[in-house]
Design a protein around this motif. Structure first.
Motif, mmCIF file in Angstrom:
data_model
loop_
_atom_site.group_PDB
_atom_site.id
_atom_site.type_symbol
_atom_site.label_atom_id
_atom_site.label_comp_id
_atom_site.label_asym_id
_atom_site.label_seq_id
_atom_site.Cartn_x
_atom_site.Cartn_y
_atom_site.Cartn_z
ATOM 1 N N ILE A 1 55.431 36.109 48.827
ATOM 2 C CA ILE A 1 55.650 37.405 49.478
ATOM 3 C C ILE A 1 54.335 38.170 49.599
ATOM 4 N N ASP A 2 53.490 38.060 48.580
ATOM 5 C CA ASP A 2 52.236 38.812 48.558
ATOM 6 C C ASP A 2 51.261 38.407 49.665
ATOM 7 N N VAL A 3 51.397 37.188 50.201
ATOM 8 C CA VAL A 3 50.501 36.777 51.291
ATOM 9 C C VAL A 3 51.222 36.819 52.643
ATOM 10 N N SER A 4 52.437 37.347 52.645
ATOM 11 C CA SER A 4 53.238 37.464 53.865
ATOM 12 C C SER A 4 53.121 38.896 54.376
ATOM 13 N N SER A 5 52.310 39.097 55.401
ATOM 14 C CA SER A 5 52.034 40.461 55.860
ATOM 15 C C SER A 5 53.172 41.048 56.690
ATOM 16 N N ASN A 6 54.098 40.210 57.107
ATOM 17 C CA ASN A 6 55.252 40.683 57.878
ATOM 18 C C ASN A 6 56.518 40.186 57.193
ATOM 19 N N ALA A 7 56.742 40.694 55.994
ATOM 20 C CA ALA A 7 57.807 40.184 55.131
ATOM 21 C C ALA A 7 59.024 41.104 55.132
ATOM 22 N N ARG A 8 60.185 40.473 55.040
ATOM 23 C CA ARG A 8 61.433 41.170 54.746
ATOM 24 C C ARG A 8 62.034 40.478 53.533
ATOM 25 N N VAL A 9 62.409 41.240 52.522
ATOM 26 C CA VAL A 9 62.932 40.671 51.280
ATOM 27 C C VAL A 9 64.382 41.095 51.106
ATOM 28 N N GLU A 10 65.244 40.113 50.893
ATOM 29 C CA GLU A 10 66.657 40.372 50.640
ATOM 30 C C GLU A 10 67.069 39.644 49.356
#
Length: 264
Positions: free
Chosen positions: A202-211
């Motif tokens: 997640i930390d290297v995902s600049s366009n992240a959505r977390v569910e």
């Protein structure tokens, strides 16, 4: 309207047949809107690999409990051989064999158009590798086809219980970040890919959505999640409501994978 194609990458010690079966409810929900293309990882795991995975596990569960039993039934059906996308060295600084997986997926990408990629566990990590590599394919020149990318960047990546693999190649692919819209699905009770480990991706995902779902190491499969995933895959840039307000999911879909150096 033509169905949107999505590459599907199974977890460690699974295979495409098992993963397709586990995703049956989601496939039914998506109907003709989404066409899932399930891919077998290139590395067939031996009984010794599975035994080592069990010995390396921090869990008291057996491999049967962790979901590898179906894939271990190679005596009756070789097509069900358990597979992996890579293994690691003792120091966990090398992703041994990941190049073979990259080239396999390059061949899929070069022959058709895919809207996105969906992976579970080690397959989720592999899915993110592919999504990031399509943004800067020159990072690994063998990935190119006649000097050009095999496919445009994907519209989305879905990472269920994913994590960031560590090796010089993977570091070059991921760092400082990648921009493909990525849906990260985390189980609040996942003791195999815990949130701290999932955060490395997640930390290297600049366009992240977390569910989050309230279960463990599996792809959530209750109706609210199936409908959410269908809506997300149809319009990953749209305002798709979170499924988390609905009742907790159950492990009827997806499959657990063992804690093992090969799955790291």
């Amino acid at each position: 309207m033509a169905a949107k194609k999505v590459l599907m990458l199974h977890g460690y010690a699974q295979n495409a047949t098992i993963f397709s079966k586990r995703m049956g409810a989601l496939r039914k929900t998506c109907g003709k809107d989404i066409e899932f293309v399930f891919v077998d990882a290139p590395h067939v795991l031996t009984p010794a690999d599975l035994a080592e995975a069990f010995q390396s596990s921090n869990e008291s569960s057996s491999l049967d409990d962790l979901g590898a039993s179906e894939a271990a039934a190679t005596q009756t059906d070789p097509a069900l051989a358990p597979r992996g996308w890579w293994s690691v060295d003792a120091a966990r600084t090398k992703t041994v064999g990941i190049e073979d997986s990259i080239m396999l997926l390059r061949d899929y990408l070069s022959k058709d158009h895919y809207e996105g990629i969906f992976g579970f566990s080690q397959g989720a990590a592999m899915a993110a590798v592919v999504a990031a590599l399509l943004e800067k394919p020159e990072t690994y020149p063998p990935f190119l086809v006649d000097g050009k990318p095999p496919h445009p960047p994907l519209t989305f990546c879905i990472s269920a219980a994913g994590f960031r693999p560590h090796s010089p190649l993977c570091d070059a692919i991921f760092l400082p970040s990648y921009a493909t819209p990525t849906l990260h699905i985390l189980g609040r009770n996942d003791v195999i890919v815990v949130e701290e480990r999932a955060r490395t991706l997640i930390d290297v995902s600049s366009n992240a959505r977390v569910e989050y779902h309230d279960g463990g190491h599996f792809v959530p499969s209750k109706a609210n999640w199936r409908n959410f995933l269908k809506a997300y895959m149809k319009d990953s840039q749209g305002d798709v409501p979170s499924p988390s307000a609905a009742p907790a999911s159950q492990p009827a879909s997806g499959a657990a994978t063992p804690v093992t150096p090969a799955a790291s």
